[in-house]
Design a protein around this motif. Structure first.
Motif, PDB file in Angstrom:
ATOM      1  N   UNK A   1       0.843  -1.191   0.000  1.00  0.00           N
ATOM      2  CA  UNK A   1       0.000   0.000   0.000  1.00  0.00           C
ATOM      3  C   UNK A   1       0.874   1.234   0.000  1.00  0.00           C
ATOM      4  N   UNK A   2       0.304   2.319  -0.438  1.00  0.00           N
ATOM      5  CA  UNK A   2       1.003   3.601  -0.445  1.00  0.00           C
ATOM      6  C   UNK A   2       0.007   4.697  -0.079  1.00  0.00           C
ATOM      7  N   UNK A   3       0.483   5.684   0.618  1.00  0.00           N
ATOM      8  CA  UNK A   3      -0.336   6.843   0.939  1.00  0.00           C
ATOM      9  C   UNK A   3      -0.346   7.796  -0.256  1.00  0.00           C
TER      10      UNK A   3
ATOM     11  N   UNK B   1      12.757   4.345   1.927  1.00  0.00           N
ATOM     12  CA  UNK B   1      13.393   3.943   3.178  1.00  0.00           C
ATOM     13  C   UNK B   1      14.843   3.466   3.022  1.00  0.00           C
ATOM     14  N   UNK B   2      15.137   2.674   1.968  1.00  0.00           N
ATOM     15  CA  UNK B   2      16.498   2.180   1.866  1.00  0.00           C
ATOM     16  C   UNK B   2      17.506   3.330   1.719  1.00  0.00           C
ATOM     17  N   UNK B   3      17.050   4.462   1.175  1.00  0.00           N
ATOM     18  CA  UNK B   3      17.928   5.627   1.045  1.00  0.00           C
ATOM     19  C   UNK B   3      18.257   6.214   2.411  1.00  0.00           C
ATOM     20  N   UNK B   4      17.260   6.282   3.282  1.00  0.00           N
ATOM     21  CA  UNK B   4      17.508   6.741   4.640  1.00  0.00           C
ATOM     22  C   UNK B   4      18.435   5.794   5.384  1.00  0.00           C
ATOM     23  N   UNK B   5      18.262   4.491   5.169  1.00  0.00           N
ATOM     24  CA  UNK B   5      19.140   3.510   5.815  1.00  0.00           C
ATOM     25  C   UNK B   5      20.582   3.659   5.328  1.00  0.00           C
ATOM     26  N   UNK B   6      20.752   3.852   4.022  1.00  0.00           N
ATOM     27  CA  UNK B   6      22.106   4.024   3.488  1.00  0.00           C
ATOM     28  C   UNK B   6      22.761   5.264   4.074  1.00  0.00           C
ATOM     29  N   UNK B   7      21.988   6.331   4.221  1.00  0.00           N
ATOM     30  CA  UNK B   7      22.521   7.547   4.840  1.00  0.00           C
ATOM     31  C   UNK B   7      22.949   7.278   6.284  1.00  0.00           C
TER      32      UNK B   7
ATOM     33  N   UNK C   1       8.542   2.931   0.657  1.00  0.00           N
ATOM     34  CA  UNK C   1       9.405   1.775   0.438  1.00  0.00           C
ATOM     35  C   UNK C   1       9.724   1.608  -1.044  1.00  0.00           C
ATOM     36  N   UNK C   2      10.075   0.404  -1.463  1.00  0.00           N
ATOM     37  CA  UNK C   2      10.538   0.137  -2.825  1.00  0.00           C
ATOM     38  C   UNK C   2      10.197  -1.302  -3.161  1.00  0.00           C
ATOM     39  N   UNK C   3       9.709  -1.558  -4.365  1.00  0.00           N
ATOM     40  CA  UNK C   3       9.332  -2.929  -4.729  1.00  0.00           C
ATOM     41  C   UNK C   3      10.533  -3.861  -4.776  1.00  0.00           C
TER      42      UNK C   3
ATOM     43  N   UNK D   1       4.625   5.468 -14.663  1.00  0.00           N
ATOM     44  CA  UNK D   1       5.979   6.028 -14.696  1.00  0.00           C
ATOM     45  C   UNK D   1       6.315   6.903 -13.491  1.00  0.00           C
ATOM     46  N   UNK D   2       5.645   6.675 -12.378  1.00  0.00           N
ATOM     47  CA  UNK D   2       6.023   7.400 -11.163  1.00  0.00           C
ATOM     48  C   UNK D   2       5.840   6.489  -9.957  1.00  0.00           C
ATOM     49  N   UNK D   3       6.888   6.369  -9.155  1.00  0.00           N
ATOM     50  CA  UNK D   3       6.863   5.486  -7.991  1.00  0.00           C
ATOM     51  C   UNK D   3       5.843   5.989  -6.966  1.00  0.00           C
ATOM     52  N   UNK D   4       4.897   5.143  -6.568  1.00  0.00           N
ATOM     53  CA  UNK D   4       3.880   5.599  -5.605  1.00  0.00           C
ATOM     54  C   UNK D   4       4.465   5.895  -4.230  1.00  0.00           C
ATOM     55  N   UNK D   5       5.623   5.291  -3.915  1.00  0.00           N
ATOM     56  CA  UNK D   5       6.248   5.536  -2.609  1.00  0.00           C
ATOM     57  C   UNK D   5       7.091   6.806  -2.634  1.00  0.00           C
ATOM     58  N   UNK D   6       7.724   7.105  -3.763  1.00  0.00           N
ATOM     59  CA  UNK D   6       8.389   8.405  -3.887  1.00  0.00           C
ATOM     60  C   UNK D   6       7.365   9.530  -3.747  1.00  0.00           C
ATOM     61  N   UNK D   7       6.160   9.280  -4.268  1.00  0.00           N
ATOM     62  CA  UNK D   7       5.102  10.291  -4.222  1.00  0.00           C
ATOM     63  C   UNK D   7       4.604  10.552  -2.804  1.00  0.00           C
TER      64      UNK D   7
END
Length: 379
Positions: free
Chosen positions: A27-29, A102-108, A125-127, A308-314
């Motif tokens: 799911x995505x908000x 989220x994985x970007x925050x974890x990498x940071x 998140x990310x698929x 063509x747009x990630x629902x989680x980036x949105x």
């Protein structure tokens, strides 16, 4: 402002024990869209709080244009996920706000364990991450102990902790080629399209996890061919997370940074872009006189999963960014033991990139030198 809505998102879930896959649901908000007046008020307050709290905002190319603009206006950066983390590591600010998934925050956090890492929404998140659960991936690795484990940046901290190498889309070819020349057999995860592309380019012995990005997996080769007929002079820019039939039609195959650079340098007026359309904001800024067209994600009369747009980036928006700055909520935590293991594969890649850069003979053109390793990050 209206309340946040929710939507179901379908993604491909690999079943590696059976060699198959299934469609899974997440799911995505869907954040409410602020009015023009609300936007300006939110942005002004965010600018003020970033300064007051001595925080820096880093944003991915795929998030909302307002967040990209705010990052650059306030001394942060807009980049790929690894450069976001490296920028945060090297910046004096002790609070880093990561607009991405989220994985970007974890990498940071892995690269800056002593800093406070906040995100507008921890559920973004990310698929590729969802499709590579830690326990299943660990079992897959254990079943193939003779292989060097190479993972793409779009994975959790725990998956990175199990890897020998982390790679990004722009340096993955070089690292796999290097390992192949050493006679290494590779276990690759999680993106099957990127893995297959690298395998074909290098000839390496690669066992592929069968994950995919729900955005890039939706681009269609047949429809792209029809679009190219409608726009015969357009150059096709493709991220290698896309299916083979799409990659085969590309004029340029590359990471986000490399695709943005292509619109600046190629002698073309039109571009068909096969990656998340959040990147178009930066492309239009880089080349305001050029035309950008979304690559097709569905056939005639069909609906698309991602458009063509990630629902989680949105899920990254002005309202939740402001809330995080006001409350200090949504902090990223990585188990220190996992972080210490995960940083090894990241540092190995960074050391490889530094050695590669050192071997390149300098040219007389300063601009070329600055661009050479400007972006080695993933989607």
């Amino acid at each position: 402002m209206q309340a946040t809505a929710m939507k179901v998102v379908e993604f491909e879930r690999p079943q590696m024990e059976t060699g198959s896959s299934c469609t899974a649901n997440a799911w995505a908000k869907v954040p409410a869209t602020p009015t023009a007046t609300e936007r300006e008020s939110l942005k002004a307050r965010i600018r003020q709080l970033l300064k007051e709290k001595q925080a820096v905002l880093v944003a991915h190319y795929y998030v909302d244009a307002d967040l990209q603009d705010l990052a650059e206006e306030t001394g942060g950066c807009v980049s790929d996920s690894l450069e976001m983390a490296r920028f945060g590591r090297d910046h004096a600010a002790q609070t880093l706000v990561v607009a991405g998934v989220r994985f970007m925050g974890e990498t940071a956090k892995i690269l800056s364990p002593e800093k406070r890492i906040l995100m507008p929404d921890l559920d973004a998140t990310c698929s590729l991450d969802l499709g590579c659960p830690t326990d299943e991936f660990a079992a897959f690795c254990d079943a193939h102990p003779d292989r060097t484990v190479v993972v793409y940046a779009n994975t959790s901290a725990a998956v990175k902790a199990r890897a020998d190498w982390m790679v990004t889309s722009s340096i993955g070819l070089d690292i796999v080629k290097h390992l192949h020349e050493q006679g290494k057999k590779i276990l690759w995860a999680p993106d099957k399209h990127l893995g297959s592309y690298i395998q074909k380019q290098t000839g390496a012995d690669m066992l592929l996890w069968q994950g995919s990005c729900l955005v890039h997996d939706e681009f269609k080769g047949a429809e792209l061919e029809l679009m190219r007929q409608e726009h015969p002079h357009a150059k096709v820019l493709v991220h290698p997370e896309s299916p083979e039939a799409v990659v085969a039609q590309a004029d340029v195959i590359g990471s986000t940074s490399q695709l943005i650079d292509a619109v600046r340098t190629l002698d073309a007026r039109e571009f068909i872009v096969a990656t998340d359309n959040g990147i178009l904001h930066k492309m239009r800024m880089a080349a305001p006189d050029k035309i950008f067209i979304d690559a097709p994600t569905a056939g005639n009369s069909a609906t698309c999963k991602s458009c063509a747009h990630c629902p989680w980036m949105a899920m990254n928006g002005l309202q939740n960014l402001l809330q995080v700055l006001e409350t200090g909520s949504n902090e990223i935590h990585v188990d220190p033991a996992i972080g210490k293991k995960a940083v090894v594969c990241i540092d190995r890649m960074l050391d490889f990139a530094a050695q590669k850069k050192a071997k390149v003979r300098p040219s007389a053109k300063l601009e070329d030198e600055q661009k050479l390793f400007a972006g080695i990050g993933p989607a």
